[in-house]
Design an enzyme around this catalytic site. Structure first.
Site, PDB file in Angstrom:
ATOM      1  N   CYS A  51      -3.786  -1.968   9.719  1.00 32.58           N
ATOM      2  CA  CYS A  51      -4.775  -0.087   9.403  1.00 32.58           C
ATOM      3  C   CYS A  51      -4.576   0.954  10.183  1.00 32.58           C
ATOM      4  CB  CYS A  51      -6.281  -0.649  10.004  1.00 32.58           C
ATOM      5  SG  CYS A  51      -6.541  -3.068   9.423  1.00 32.58           S
ATOM      6  N   ARG A 128      -8.439  -4.755   2.469  1.00 26.04           N
ATOM      7  CA  ARG A 128      -7.934  -3.886   1.600  1.00 26.04           C
ATOM      8  C   ARG A 128      -8.167  -2.799  -0.106  1.00 26.04           C
ATOM      9  NH1 ARG A 128      -4.933  -3.270   6.565  1.00 26.04           N
ATOM     10  NH2 ARG A 128      -4.393  -4.833   7.465  1.00 26.04           N
TER      11      ARG A 128
END
Length: 214
Positions: A51, A128
């Site tokens: 991330c 995601r």
């Protein structure tokens, strides 16, 4: 587990509206979106390695997105305090500042509206996801990646430019299209249009597949 996903927008739907606390203050999505394209993306959690690379990648492309009338917005199922601490830590360690808003979605309300919470992958972390919304608030493109695979920034940028170019010139994009490449013009719908096409200066692969430069 099945009720974890309240909805999942479809391409062509109006983007689900919401109000949320973010790292840049409280935001109403429809107001934030108005008049601008938006790339809205979720990540599993703050202070996680993949991330961090992705959010940094978006931050480093801020000039590209600004140039192309596009705002960024991130999200994860973390508190605003966690978001702020993460933004600060990344900035201190790498010099990269996440200036775009990051939604604090502890209640998972926004994640559920956008189908970002997928129990088969995780019941507590958003996958995601990437949504591209046009200035009218319509969902134009969606991408979903699992927790362990980072996104491709080049493809996100290419897709945004493809959508904007298609809207401006009323054309379609072939495989692997890049800015500057030839585009596909709509196929003729009448015999008269077919005759006009045959006499045009378009690059004809076949009567239904013709390209031109823009």
């Amino acid at each position: 587990m099945e009720d974890q996903i309240i909805s999942m927008p479809r391409i062509g739907d109006m983007a689900p509206d919401f109000e949320a606390v973010t790292t840049t203050g409280k935001i109403k999505f429809s107001e934030y979106n108005k008049g601008s394209w938006v790339v809205f993306f979720s990540h599993p959690a703050d202070f996680t390695p993949v991330c961090t690379t992705e959010m940094s990648g978006f931050a480093l492309e801020k000039e590209f997105f600004a140039k192309n009338n596009t705002k960024l917005m991130g999200l994860s199922i973390d508190s605003i305090h966690s978001h702020i601490a993460w933004v600060n830590a990344v900035n201190e360690k790498t010099g990269v500042l996440f200036e775009f808003p990051i939604v604090a979605d502890i209640s998972m309300e926004v994640s559920k509206k956008y189908g970002m919470l997928q129990p088969g992958e995780s019941e507590t972390a958003a996958v995601r996801a990437v949504f591209i919304m046009d200035p009218k608030g319509k969902v134009r493109l969606m991408m979903y990646y699992p927790l362990n695979v980072g996104r491709n920034m080049a493809e996100i940028k290419r897709s945004l430019l493809a959508l904007q170019t298609s809207d401006e010139y009323k054309v379609a994009m072939p495989l692997d299209w890049q800015p500057g490449d030839k585009v596909i013009v709509p196929a003729p719908k009448t015999v008269e249009e077919l005759a006009e096409r045959k006499n045009s200066d378009l690059e004809m692969v076949d009567w239904y597949l013709a390209k031109k430069s823009i």
